[in-house]
Design a protein around this motif. Sequence first.
Motif, PDB file in Angstrom:
ATOM      1  N   GLU A  47       0.574  -1.375   0.001  1.00  7.02           N
ATOM      2  CA  GLU A  47      -0.041   0.043  -0.055  1.00  7.02           C
ATOM      3  C   GLU A  47       0.790   1.333  -0.087  1.00  7.02           C
ATOM      4  N   ALA A  48       1.982   1.375   0.680  1.00  9.09           N
ATOM      5  CA  ALA A  48       2.875   2.344   0.642  1.00  9.09           C
ATOM      6  C   ALA A  48       3.527   2.497  -0.646  1.00  9.09           C
ATOM      7  N   VAL A  49       4.036   1.686  -1.372  1.00  9.66           N
ATOM      8  CA  VAL A  49       4.462   1.896  -2.558  1.00  9.66           C
ATOM      9  C   VAL A  49       3.542   2.202  -3.878  1.00  9.66           C
ATOM     10  N   LEU A  50       2.292   1.926  -3.662  1.00 13.17           N
ATOM     11  CA  LEU A  50       1.122   2.081  -4.526  1.00 13.17           C
ATOM     12  C   LEU A  50       0.735   3.518  -4.412  1.00 13.17           C
ATOM     13  N   SER A  51       0.927   4.160  -3.234  1.00 17.56           N
ATOM     14  CA  SER A  51       0.439   5.331  -3.097  1.00 17.56           C
ATOM     15  C   SER A  51       1.500   6.535  -2.969  1.00 17.56           C
ATOM     16  N   GLY A  52       2.817   5.629  -3.834  1.00 10.84           N
ATOM     17  CA  GLY A  52       4.066   6.658  -4.029  1.00 10.84           C
ATOM     18  C   GLY A  52       4.978   7.080  -3.274  1.00 10.84           C
ATOM     19  N   ARG A  53       4.804   6.380  -1.996  1.00 13.33           N
ATOM     20  CA  ARG A  53       5.866   6.601  -0.890  1.00 13.33           C
ATOM     21  C   ARG A  53       6.891   5.537  -0.847  1.00 13.33           C
ATOM     22  N   ASP A  54       8.293   6.195  -0.207  1.00 10.60           N
ATOM     23  CA  ASP A  54       9.185   5.273  -0.335  1.00 10.60           C
ATOM     24  C   ASP A  54       9.146   4.026   0.911  1.00 10.60           C
ATOM     25  N   CYS A  55       9.633   3.213   0.881  1.00 10.57           N
ATOM     26  CA  CYS A  55       9.718   2.059   1.791  1.00 10.57           C
ATOM     27  C   CYS A  55      11.035   1.290   2.227  1.00 10.57           C
ATOM     28  N   PHE A  56      11.192   1.070   3.159  1.00  7.55           N
ATOM     29  CA  PHE A  56      12.454   0.307   3.727  1.00  7.55           C
ATOM     30  C   PHE A  56      11.692  -0.879   4.506  1.00  7.55           C
ATOM     31  N   CYS A  57      12.046  -2.107   4.099  1.00  4.54           N
ATOM     32  CA  CYS A  57      11.220  -3.220   4.540  1.00  4.54           C
ATOM     33  C   CYS A  57      12.191  -4.380   5.059  1.00  4.54           C
ATOM     34  N   LEU A  58      12.535  -4.521   6.244  1.00  2.00           N
ATOM     35  CA  LEU A  58      13.059  -5.823   6.884  1.00  2.00           C
ATOM     36  C   LEU A  58      12.225  -6.729   7.140  1.00  2.00           C
ATOM     37  N   MET A  59      12.582  -7.830   6.450  1.00  6.79           N
ATOM     38  CA  MET A  59      11.722  -9.112   6.500  1.00  6.79           C
ATOM     39  C   MET A  59      12.719 -10.248   6.467  1.00  6.79           C
ATOM     40  N   PRO A  60      12.273 -11.333   7.549  1.00  4.33           N
ATOM     41  CA  PRO A  60      13.305 -12.521   7.485  1.00  4.33           C
ATOM     42  C   PRO A  60      13.374 -13.199   6.249  1.00  4.33           C
ATOM     43  N   THR A  61      14.369 -14.034   5.990  1.00  5.73           N
ATOM     44  CA  THR A  61      14.267 -14.875   4.733  1.00  5.73           C
ATOM     45  C   THR A  61      13.057 -15.829   5.066  1.00  5.73           C
ATOM     46  N   GLY A  62      12.640 -15.728   3.758  1.00  8.95           N
ATOM     47  CA  GLY A  62      11.293 -16.634   3.555  1.00  8.95           C
ATOM     48  C   GLY A  62      10.180 -15.938   3.868  1.00  8.95           C
ATOM     49  N   GLY A  63      10.231 -14.553   4.247  1.00  6.06           N
ATOM     50  CA  GLY A  63       9.051 -13.779   4.914  1.00  6.06           C
ATOM     51  C   GLY A  63       8.136 -13.041   3.774  1.00  6.06           C
ATOM     52  N   GLY A  64       8.656 -13.731   2.434  1.00  4.48           N
ATOM     53  CA  GLY A  64       7.689 -13.062   1.351  1.00  4.48           C
ATOM     54  C   GLY A  64       8.133 -11.738   0.859  1.00  4.48           C
ATOM     55  N   LYS A  65       9.406 -11.225   0.893  1.00  8.88           N
ATOM     56  CA  LYS A  65       9.729  -9.884   0.294  1.00  8.88           C
ATOM     57  C   LYS A  65       9.268  -9.803  -1.130  1.00  8.88           C
ATOM     58  N   SER A  66       9.217 -10.702  -1.820  1.00  5.93           N
ATOM     59  CA  SER A  66       9.046 -10.502  -3.276  1.00  5.93           C
ATOM     60  C   SER A  66       7.667 -10.067  -3.563  1.00  5.93           C
ATOM     61  N   MET A  67       6.640 -10.609  -2.653  1.00  5.78           N
ATOM     62  CA  MET A  67       5.210 -10.113  -2.828  1.00  5.78           C
ATOM     63  C   MET A  67       5.149  -8.587  -2.766  1.00  5.78           C
ATOM     64  N   CYS A  68       6.026  -7.953  -2.359  1.00  2.05           N
ATOM     65  CA  CYS A  68       6.053  -6.583  -1.896  1.00  2.05           C
ATOM     66  C   CYS A  68       6.070  -5.811  -3.039  1.00  2.05           C
ATOM     67  N   TYR A  69       6.821  -6.315  -4.292  1.00  3.72           N
ATOM     68  CA  TYR A  69       6.889  -5.770  -5.326  1.00  3.72           C
ATOM     69  C   TYR A  69       6.216  -6.298  -6.705  1.00  3.72           C
ATOM     70  N   GLN A  70       5.930  -7.658  -6.495  1.00  4.93           N
ATOM     71  CA  GLN A  70       5.234  -8.422  -7.460  1.00  4.93           C
ATOM     72  C   GLN A  70       3.734  -7.982  -7.500  1.00  4.93           C
ATOM     73  N   ILE A  71       3.117  -7.884  -6.343  1.00  5.90           N
ATOM     74  CA  ILE A  71       1.655  -7.404  -6.618  1.00  5.90           C
ATOM     75  C   ILE A  71       1.615  -6.025  -7.120  1.00  5.90           C
ATOM     76  N   PRO A  72       2.426  -5.041  -6.618  1.00 13.26           N
ATOM     77  CA  PRO A  72       2.286  -3.791  -7.091  1.00 13.26           C
ATOM     78  C   PRO A  72       2.341  -3.813  -8.644  1.00 13.26           C
ATOM     79  N   ALA A  73       3.275  -4.646  -9.304  1.00 10.10           N
ATOM     80  CA  ALA A  73       3.319  -4.629 -10.655  1.00 10.10           C
ATOM     81  C   ALA A  73       2.221  -5.078 -11.326  1.00 10.10           C
ATOM     82  N   LEU A  74       1.481  -5.839 -10.559  1.00  9.18           N
ATOM     83  CA  LEU A  74       0.377  -6.396 -11.327  1.00  9.18           C
ATOM     84  C   LEU A  74      -1.031  -5.336 -10.914  1.00  9.18           C
ATOM     85  N   ALA A  75      -0.838  -4.754  -9.914  1.00  9.51           N
ATOM     86  CA  ALA A  75      -1.879  -3.489  -9.695  1.00  9.51           C
ATOM     87  C   ALA A  75      -1.968  -2.338 -10.561  1.00  9.51           C
ATOM     88  N   LYS A  76      -0.805  -2.195 -11.503  1.00 10.20           N
ATOM     89  CA  LYS A  76      -1.080  -1.320 -12.475  1.00 10.20           C
ATOM     90  C   LYS A  76      -1.389  -1.626 -13.806  1.00 10.20           C
TER      91      LYS A  76
END
Length: 320
Positions: A47-76
Amino acid sequence: MKKSPLPLQNACGGSKNQSLGKEALVKLLRWHFGHPEFRGKQLDAIEAVLSGRDCFCLMPTGGGKSMCYQIPALAKKTGIVLVVCPLIALMENQVMALKEKGIAAEYLSSTQATQTKNKIHEDLDSGKPSLRLLYVTPELIATPGFMTKLRKIHTRGLLNLVAIDEAHCISSWGHDFRPSYRKLSTLRSHFPGVPILALTATAVPKVQKDVIESLCLQHPLILKSSFNRPNIHYEVRYKDLLDDVYADLCDVLKSSGDVCAIVYCLERTMCDDLSAHLSKNGISCAAYHAGLNDKLRSSVLDNWISSKIQVVVATVAFGV
């Protein structure tokens, strides 16, 4: 089986300029990836990046970081998400997985055939690229020719997001500093108005601060997830208390059954020695470290992912 794309207007219930709600984003998640709900801080980052905001995201390995940019790619409805990744083998695997789901994704690297690269560049130069995600190395972004191409895409309003994976590599305070990442500090000045998403699984406060400052993130949303993963069993064994460390490790691996495993070592020579020892004891394994050439490292990674080998004995470079 490849899925047909989920039309944006059906997913969102409106035009491409309409802000996406949680329900529409979950619908995209379920349709393309089969997950019932978002995990952890994923939705906040999206929601942050789709609103145009920068974001720093610290997630553990296997936490699903790739979803944070793959879903925005599909939402445009138009435009691309640029993903900066330090390892070609990981780019290959992510792109392959996305293509199997019917998602238009590609990567650019020196390992590709000229014909393949030319086809990708033709799509990028078109008025309306079909690509939704483009994976590149930090070294490619540093080249004047590719940066010129990106600026043209940005001028046409088709660069929706820049996602930087393994963002801790930009920090000289980090354990895996890569000089090529430092050149990413120019992205903010080159692409004003485009949100930047920095992702990492490892960043102490000093590294986090350095990443944010180096990338010139503007009032970023800072998200931190717990490193505790309830699906993992933790056990500590002290080497000094073991009669035979190698025998104990062999017993643990053999008793775990036919599962993929990683053994981390501090030095390359230790990786080679331990890998040879495990192999002699009937365990299918291979070493992975920076002393191997790119082709061999990619082969080890592919064999491990496809379960052709059970164990990888690696330095921390395997995590990257």
